[in-house]
Scaffold this active site. Structure first.
Site, PDB file in Angstrom:
ATOM      1  CD  GLU A 149      -2.870  -1.287   0.274  1.00 42.47           C
ATOM      2  OE1 GLU A 149      -2.998  -0.364  -0.538  1.00 42.47           O
ATOM      3  OE2 GLU A 149      -3.521  -2.340   0.218  1.00 42.47           O
ATOM      4  CG  ASN A 162      -1.028  10.176  -0.131  1.00 35.38           C
ATOM      5  OD1 ASN A 162      -1.016  11.044   0.728  1.00 35.38           O
ATOM      6  ND2 ASN A 162      -0.148  10.157  -1.134  1.00 35.38           N
ATOM      7  CB  THR A 191      -5.068   7.535  -1.866  1.00 32.02           C
ATOM      8  OG1 THR A 191      -3.832   6.983  -2.275  1.00 32.02           O
ATOM      9  CG2 THR A 191      -6.103   6.461  -1.774  1.00 32.02           C
TER      10      THR A 191
HETATM   11  O1  GFB Z   1       0.220   7.813  -2.354  1.00 24.70           O
HETATM   12  P1  GFB Z   1      -0.333   6.693  -3.122  1.00 24.70           P
HETATM   13  O2  GFB Z   1      -0.928   5.619  -2.337  1.00 24.70           O
HETATM   14  O3  GFB Z   1      -1.378   7.238  -4.159  1.00 24.70           O
HETATM   15  O4  GFB Z   1       0.844   6.097  -3.983  1.00 24.70           O
HETATM   16  P2  GFB Z   1      -2.275   6.484  -5.254  1.00 24.70           P
HETATM   17  C1  GFB Z   1       1.449   6.812  -5.017  1.00 24.70           C
HETATM   18  C2  GFB Z   1       2.870   7.212  -4.662  1.00 24.70           C
HETATM   19  O5  GFB Z   1       3.536   7.585  -5.880  1.00 24.70           O
HETATM   20  C3  GFB Z   1       2.971   8.434  -3.748  1.00 24.70           C
HETATM   21  C4  GFB Z   1       4.289   8.762  -5.697  1.00 24.70           C
HETATM   22  O6  GFB Z   1       2.886   8.170  -2.388  1.00 24.70           O
HETATM   23  C5  GFB Z   1       4.296   9.029  -4.179  1.00 24.70           C
HETATM   24  O7  GFB Z   1       5.368   8.317  -3.586  1.00 24.70           O
HETATM   25  N1  GFB Z   1       3.593   9.872  -6.367  1.00 24.70           N
HETATM   26  C6  GFB Z   1       2.403   9.843  -7.014  1.00 24.70           C
HETATM   27  C7  GFB Z   1       4.051  11.137  -6.431  1.00 24.70           C
HETATM   28  N2  GFB Z   1       2.089  11.052  -7.484  1.00 24.70           N
HETATM   29  C8  GFB Z   1       3.089  11.888  -7.139  1.00 24.70           C
HETATM   30  C9  GFB Z   1       3.324  13.284  -7.318  1.00 24.70           C
HETATM   31  O8  GFB Z   1       2.542  14.027  -7.891  1.00 24.70           O
HETATM   32  N3  GFB Z   1       4.470  13.791  -6.798  1.00 24.70           N
HETATM   33  C10 GFB Z   1       5.361  13.016  -6.124  1.00 24.70           C
HETATM   34  N4  GFB Z   1       6.475  13.608  -5.639  1.00 24.70           N
HETATM   35  N5  GFB Z   1       5.187  11.694  -5.946  1.00 24.70           N
HETATM   36  C11 GFB Z   1      -2.098   3.829  -5.318  1.00 24.70           C
HETATM   37  C12 GFB Z   1      -0.984   3.008  -4.738  1.00 24.70           C
HETATM   38  O9  GFB Z   1      -1.570   5.115  -5.558  1.00 24.70           O
HETATM   39  O10 GFB Z   1      -2.526   3.322  -6.538  1.00 24.70           O
HETATM   40  C13 GFB Z   1      -1.239   1.522  -4.789  1.00 24.70           C
HETATM   41  O11 GFB Z   1      -0.819   3.315  -3.382  1.00 24.70           O
HETATM   42  C14 GFB Z   1      -1.629   1.112  -6.185  1.00 24.70           C
HETATM   43  O12 GFB Z   1      -0.070   0.834  -4.428  1.00 24.70           O
HETATM   44  C15 GFB Z   1      -2.818   1.942  -6.640  1.00 24.70           C
HETATM   45  O13 GFB Z   1      -0.507   1.316  -7.021  1.00 24.70           O
HETATM   46  C16 GFB Z   1      -3.217   1.592  -8.058  1.00 24.70           C
HETATM   47  O14 GFB Z   1      -3.628   6.185  -4.742  1.00 24.70           O
HETATM   48  O15 GFB Z   1      -2.186   7.407  -6.425  1.00 24.70           O
END
Ligand code: GFB
Length: 427
Positions: free
Chosen positions: A47, A50, A386
């Site tokens: 996970e 966020n 998220t």
């Molecule tokens: O936060 P997060 O759960 O959001 O995971 P989702 C995405 C991660 O990608 C972030 C990086 O925590 C960051 O490390 N990241 C994404 C970014 N967008 C940005 C951005 O704009 N700037 C920066 N600096 N980093 C979920 C994942 O992602 O989506 C799950 O947690 C799975 O594992 C799912 O992949 C499909 O909700 O976008």
């Protein structure tokens, strides 16, 4: 010396036997209060940051109704923290990303490392009383009635028997952590359902250190209600990250909290509903999720050309000439977007110097991106990310107009795609 309550004389006089039972019960209650219990937890390793923040809120709400102390799980190296220039980004304290004083105003908590230093003699390591492995019920039979039932633990390869009395396990990549017992609990529900189970473990089985694994299985009791937002508002970012974001806004985007009306009180507990919406900074911001979303949300993620087209339209509509893009896109992808943007529009991304990145790490860079998006006049996010949801919440906390917040990019083939649900703040 024990104080004797005057009522106890009365009870003695009435019936000696019952008195014994009552006083025994009382001792037990006093005992459990004296002996603080600590709640540890962890989340499914895959996970992202966020979603983990949301799980924190569910566990913190549970911690509050149990009156325990929450031990903040050290941040292990997350899958999305992929910068080549940085080494292992694990065993990180929460203070790296969040303001602990503000978090502590919502729930009683301690950092893992501080707990270990204060509570254990380092040579002995940490011995957790019981691991409670949460899992979804196997036989729902179409019913979504809340429940919590102990079941036999099956195929849990992540825990192994060290000897007859101890289990080993991953425990946030720490080697010197063990547990005495392992139990599996099928659960459908939130803190309300888990409370009696944990209370029983604490009070009648005198377990002091309880570890909830797969805590993402726990639901919210009241998503989007006052207590949810109290917890959410307590998740203020670390001051050093806010400072970096503010410096970027001032230097490149002509933006500051004072001018944009986005200033928050020093203590989140005194925040209240404003009479008017905040203005936001003179730029539009976008969160453009790429990488795994290009396959996981294929139809809802726009092409780079369509992204540029959308941003140009939105800048015009909002009468601004600056666009901030937060993204996990590569520099090549960002350049491609720029190639499709009219020349009078300035595009900004936050790309810190190597020393700054070495200090704040990938997690900190992402938070700075989120803060800058949170303060913009207008924001557009990515479908079901998220990361975007947390920005929307930050904007609700700063009380920007919902029309400027709950927006998302549409995929190239999506006509008038459905916009995000408006989870509006409640004080
Ligand atoms: O936060 P997060 O759960 O959001 O995971 P989702 C995405 C991660 O990608 C972030 C990086 O925590 C960051 O490390 N990241 C994404 C970014 N967008 C940005 C951005 O704009 N700037 C920066 N600096 N980093 C979920 C994942 O992602 O989506 C799950 O947690 C799975 O594992 C799912 O992949 C499909 O909700 O976008």
């Amino acid at each position: 010396q024990r104080m004797v309550h005057p009522l106890s004389y009365f009870l003695h006089w009435r019936c000696a036997n019952q008195c014994y039972i009552i006083s025994k019960k009382r001792d037990l209650n006093l005992g459990s209060k004296r002996l603080f219990s600590y709640l540890f937890y962890d989340v499914n390793p895959g996970e992202g940051f966020n979603l983990r923040r949301d799980v924190y809120l569910r566990v913190a709400a549970l911690n509050n109704i149990l009156n325990c102390t929450l031990v903040l799980p050290p941040w292990d190296h997350l899958y999305h923290w992929q910068s080549n220039s940085l080494n292992f980004q694990g065993k990180l304290p929460w203070s790296k990303f969040f303001d602990l004083k503000q978090l502590g105003r919502y729930t009683k908590l301690v950092e893992f490392e501080s707990f270990v230093q204060e509570e254990t003699k380092s040579s002995e390591g940490l011995l957790i009383d019981v691991i409670l492995h949460l899992q979804h019920p196997t036989d729902l039979n179409g019913s979504f009635e809340e429940k919590a039932n102990f079941v036999k633990c099956k195929k849990l390869k992540k825990y192994w028997k060290e000897d007859d009395a101890t289990y080993g396990g991953p425990f946030w990549s720490y080697e010197n952590v063990f547990a005495k017992k392992l139990k599996c609990l099928e659960i459908l529900g939130g803190p309300r359902v888990l409370k009696p189970v944990l209370q029983n473990l604490i009070e009648s089985k005198s377990n002091r250190l309880i570890f909830l694994d797969r805590a993402e299985t726990l639901l919210h009791d009241q998503f989007g209600q006052t207590d949810y937002w109290r917890g959410r508002r307590s998740m203020r970012f670390s001051t050093h990250l806010i400072d970096i974001a503010n410096e970027f806004r001032k230097t490149f985007l002509k933006s500051s909290d004072e001018e944009d009306g986005t200033k928050l009180p020093l203590d989140w507990r005194v925040e209240s509903k404003l009479d008017t919406y905040s203005r936001g900074g003179p730029y539009i911001a976008a969160h453009l999720r790429r990488k795994d979303f290009l396959s996981a949300r294929k139809s809802q993620i726009p092409s780079l050309e369509k992204t540029a087209e959308t941003l140009s339209l939105l800048a015009k509509k909002n009468n601004v000439s600056q666009v901030f893009i937060a993204s996990d896109a590569s520099d090549i992808e960002i350049e491609e977007i720029m190639g499709h943007i009219p020349e009078d529009l300035e595009i900004f991304t936050f790309r810190p110097s190597l020393p700054t990145k070495g200090k704040i790490l990938d997690g900190g860079v992402a938070i700075v991106d989120q803060i800058i998006c949170a303060c913009a006049k207008y924001f557009i996010g990515s479908y079901e990310s998220t990361f975007s949801f947390r920005i929307q919440e930050e904007r609700e906390i700063r009380q920007l107009h919902p029309d400027s917040t709950f927006n998302r990019f549409c995929g190239d083939q999506e006509l008038n795609c459905q916009q995000p649900t408006r989870w509006k703040i409640v004080f």
